[in-house]
Design an enzyme around this catalytic site. Structure first.
Site, PDB file in Angstrom:
ATOM      1  N   CYS A   8      -1.110  -0.607 -17.282  1.00  0.00           N
ATOM      2  CA  CYS A   8      -1.944   0.336 -18.014  1.00  0.00           C
ATOM      3  C   CYS A   8      -1.722   0.083 -19.502  1.00  0.00           C
ATOM      4  O   CYS A   8      -0.639  -0.296 -19.917  1.00  0.00           O
ATOM      5  CB  CYS A   8      -1.565   1.777 -17.706  1.00  0.00           C
ATOM      6  SG  CYS A   8      -1.919   2.254 -16.013  1.00  0.00           S
ATOM      7  N   ARG A  22      -7.137   4.875 -23.163  1.00  0.00           N
ATOM      8  CA  ARG A  22      -6.224   4.371 -22.137  1.00  0.00           C
ATOM      9  C   ARG A  22      -7.029   3.865 -20.956  1.00  0.00           C
ATOM     10  O   ARG A  22      -8.071   4.408 -20.625  1.00  0.00           O
ATOM     11  CB  ARG A  22      -5.302   5.490 -21.659  1.00  0.00           C
ATOM     12  CG  ARG A  22      -4.386   5.040 -20.541  1.00  0.00           C
ATOM     13  CD  ARG A  22      -3.046   5.679 -20.645  1.00  0.00           C
ATOM     14  NE  ARG A  22      -2.166   5.091 -19.663  1.00  0.00           N
ATOM     15  CZ  ARG A  22      -1.368   5.775 -18.899  1.00  0.00           C
ATOM     16  NH1 ARG A  22      -1.316   7.077 -18.984  1.00  0.00           N
ATOM     17  NH2 ARG A  22      -0.594   5.179 -18.036  1.00  0.00           N
TER      18      ARG A  22
END
Length: 87
Positions: A8, A22
């Site tokens: 991530c 994100r």
């Protein structure tokens, strides 16, 4: 070769305003959605208390029985939460 890990990426920039982004690099779909919670939404807790005193919130998460369960979110003054899961 072995499997690639789950990755991530998050970025946060604070200038005159707060900017946050994100990605969730999971191969599995959890049914996540963009969730928006307005100011003074009635958060009802398991101890039967209710909270109305909070800022508006936007983020990614799961809607569960009409209740927003956020993975990542920010409120209107820039406070953020991030849930990190290692699999």
């Amino acid at each position: 070769m072995g499997e690639w890990p789950v990755l991530c990426t998050a970025i946060s920039v604070t200038l005159d305003n707060n900017y946050f982004g994100r990605n969730l690099d999971f191969e599995k779909d959890f049914g996540e959605k963009i969730l928006i919670t307005p100011r003074q939404y009635a958060f009802e807790f398991t101890d039967n208390t209710v909270s109305h005193n909070h800022y508006a919130i936007i983020g990614m998460g799961l809607p569960m029985d009409g209740y927003p369960l956020y993975f990542d979110a920010t409120n209107e003054i820039g406070d953020r939460i991030e849930l990190t899961v290692c699999m």
